[in-house]
Motif scaffolding. Structure first.
Motif, short mmCIF file in Angstrom:
data_model
loop_
_atom_site.label_atom_id
_atom_site.label_comp_id
_atom_site.label_asym_id
_atom_site.label_seq_id
_atom_site.Cartn_x
_atom_site.Cartn_y
_atom_site.Cartn_z
N THR A 369 115.46 10.29 58.87
CA THR A 369 116.22 9.50 59.57
C THR A 369 115.86 9.23 60.93
N ARG A 370 115.47 8.15 61.61
CA ARG A 370 115.17 8.12 62.90
C ARG A 370 115.21 6.57 63.64
N LEU A 371 114.81 6.72 64.73
CA LEU A 371 115.08 5.21 65.64
C LEU A 371 113.42 5.15 65.85
N GLU A 372 113.13 3.61 65.77
CA GLU A 372 111.84 3.33 66.17
C GLU A 372 111.98 2.32 67.19
N ILE A 373 111.51 2.63 68.45
CA ILE A 373 111.72 1.69 69.57
C ILE A 373 110.45 0.98 69.70
N ARG A 374 110.62 -0.44 69.40
CA ARG A 374 109.25 -1.46 69.35
C ARG A 374 108.97 -2.09 70.44
N VAL A 375 109.62 -1.74 71.69
CA VAL A 375 109.50 -2.48 73.17
C VAL A 375 107.98 -1.87 73.57
N PRO A 376 107.67 -0.65 73.61
CA PRO A 376 106.53 -0.41 74.33
C PRO A 376 105.04 -0.78 73.58
N GLY A 377 104.39 -1.09 74.48
CA GLY A 377 103.00 -1.48 74.31
C GLY A 377 101.94 -0.30 74.23
N ALA A 378 100.77 -0.58 73.55
CA ALA A 378 99.79 0.34 73.85
C ALA A 378 99.45 0.99 75.10
#
Length: 483
Positions: A369-378
């Protein structure tokens, strides 16, 4: 065989380096760029025996292209003569560089020369502070980073000769998860994985992604400071391996307007002193889910995990420059494919359309179980991005925050029109202005504090000013003849 286990004492270090004449060291600037040098073995061991060694503070007084900041900032300026800071060597960061004659390598953290305390803008120091705040409540921060990046059949010299236009991609076409495209440059592709392992950067997944010459690499989940170190060193690894094979990888967030951008997705969770994932439900609740969950999307996430998520959602708009630090990074967020996210405060169970994706049972075991923060770019500085996420989450736990909005699956077009869906800043200028507000969440003592925000905000204002002064090809092509 050379050991990869870090030395635990000065004598063990001396033994490790018995066959070496020099050591490579590096620290990290605010843009996430490694700044370092070779040292003689003798000087290095002497530095380990003391507080460290002097390192010119100008790395905190200039930008990614070594241009001093538009206005004088706190750490390094004309008034203080760009004086030295102390580089404190972290023996636990020991590894050897397999593509560079196996030379020993260590990371440093930067200290104030007067107080010997961590420099308040040092990326590694900031991440240590976030970790220590978790430890105070009996928690340990764990994270993983995934990078997407374009690869070109170019060199630093060739892209300059071409004026950064008409670059040749490593492979043609859009071929995500292709087994064929990796055969075209298999030495480069395999060296990233294999040399990464030798360089103490374990990789969980490595494959092609949609876009000409695009790869995606997922770094193995680990403690947050190790993850930030690995994320920065992975770029160094990939760029170094690329030089060997005539390939230039790029971690720019949005190199081309008509192609998908490059993400730097971040996975996070907390563990207790026994190593148990505290975002997971207790065994008795794991079948039916948590009855007091605010929404079904968080039914298989613990109450503590829900507070952590709420903390991220509550403050994410105020820390955007830590997640998206470049002018170009916001082009990725405002692209047409991002209708709801990642340019809005949204979340959802296993939703890749949301800014925060909840990964929990039934799609994964409770321990995952975890959260994925998808805002940051490479293009993110992983130290600042990870620190911002954990500090926000810990703030949510401390305040026992409720989720500020419903999950993305329940949102409607009317919700967007009415303003119920809160938008994230869509430019570095707007994001920096919001971060630097007197009442910004980022300024709170339990977050980054005033000194960091004033300095880092100044570096982003500098970046914005350079952008505002630039005249782009688009402007010339659009207006030169017709206006």
């Amino acid at each position: 065989m050379t050991t990869l286990v870090p030395p635990k004492s000065l004598q063990e270090l001396v033994d490790y380096l018995s066959g070496d004449t020099k050591v490579k060291v590096a620290g990290i600037d605010v843009d996430g760029v490694l700044r370092g040098k070779f040292m003689s073995k003798e000087k290095f061991i002497s530095a380990v025996s003391s507080d460290g060694f002097g390192f010119c503070s100008v790395i905190f007084g200039w930008d990614i292209h070594d241009t001093v900041y538009t206005r004088e900032l706190l750490i390094s300026n004309k008034k203080n003569g760009y004086k030295d800071v102390i580089a404190s060597i972290d023996l636990s960061s020991y590894r050897r560089i397999p593509w560079e004659n196996n030379v020993p390598f260590f990371l440093v953290s930067f200290l104030d020369p007067d107080t010997k305390q961590p420099l308040n803008v040092d990326p590694r120091g900031i991440t240590k502070i976030a970790s220590e705040r978790a430890v105070k409540i009996g928690r340990e921060c764990y994270a993983g980073v995934e990078y997407e990046y374009f690869n070109f059949k170019e060199t630093a010299a060739s892209v300059e000769e071409k004026n950064f236009t008409n670059l040749t991609p490593l492979t043609p076409g859009n071929h995500g998860y292709s087994l064929l495209r990796t055969q075209l440059n298999k030495e480069y592709f395999n060296d990233i994985f294999d040399l990464g392992r030798q360089f103490r950067i374990p990789i969980e997944g490595h494959h092609t992604e949609t876009g000409p010459g695009v790869l995606e690499t997922a770094l193995a989940y680990t403690k947050v400071l190790d993850m930030a170190d690995n994320a920065v060193l992975f770029k160094y690894l990939t760029k170094s391996v690329g030089m060997k094979h005539g390939v230039m990888p790029s971690f720019m967030a949005k190199p081309w307007g008509n192609l998908p951008g490059c993400s730097g997705h971040v996975h996070v969770s907390l563990r207790d002193s026994n190593g148990t994932n505290v975002f997971a439900l207790a065994e008795g609740d794991s079948k039916e889910g948590r009855k007091d969950a605010q929404y079904d999307d968080t039914r298989y996430v613990s109450q503590e995990g829900e507070w952590f998520l709420a903390g991220i959602l509550d403050g994410i708009a105020d820390v955007m420059p830590m997640l998206v630090p470049t002018v170009n990074g916001y082009k990725r967020l405002v692209a047409g494919e991002a209708f709801w996210a990642p340019n809005a405060v949204t979340y959802g169970y296993d939703s890749r359309a949301a800014s925060v994706r909840i990964i929990s049972p039934p799609s994964v075991p409770p321990s995952a179980t975890r959260l994925e923060i998808r805002v940051p770019g490479a293009d993110m500085n992983p130290y600042f991005a990870l620190s911002a996420i954990f500090l926000l989450g810990l703030r949510g736990i401390e305040k026992k925050l409720a989720l500020p909005c419903k999950p993305i699956g329940l949102l409607t077009v009317d919700d967007k029109a009415s303003g119920e869906v809160k938008r994230l800043p869509t430019s570095l200028e707007a994001a920096t202005q919001r971060m630097m507000r007197p009442d910004s969440v980022a300024r709170e003592p339990g977050m980054f504090g005033d000194d960091f925000i004033d300095h880092y905000g100044g570096t982003r204002e500098h970046e914005v000013r350079l952008w505002n002064q630039a005249v782009t090809n688009w402007e010339v092509e659009r207006y030169l003849e017709l206006v």
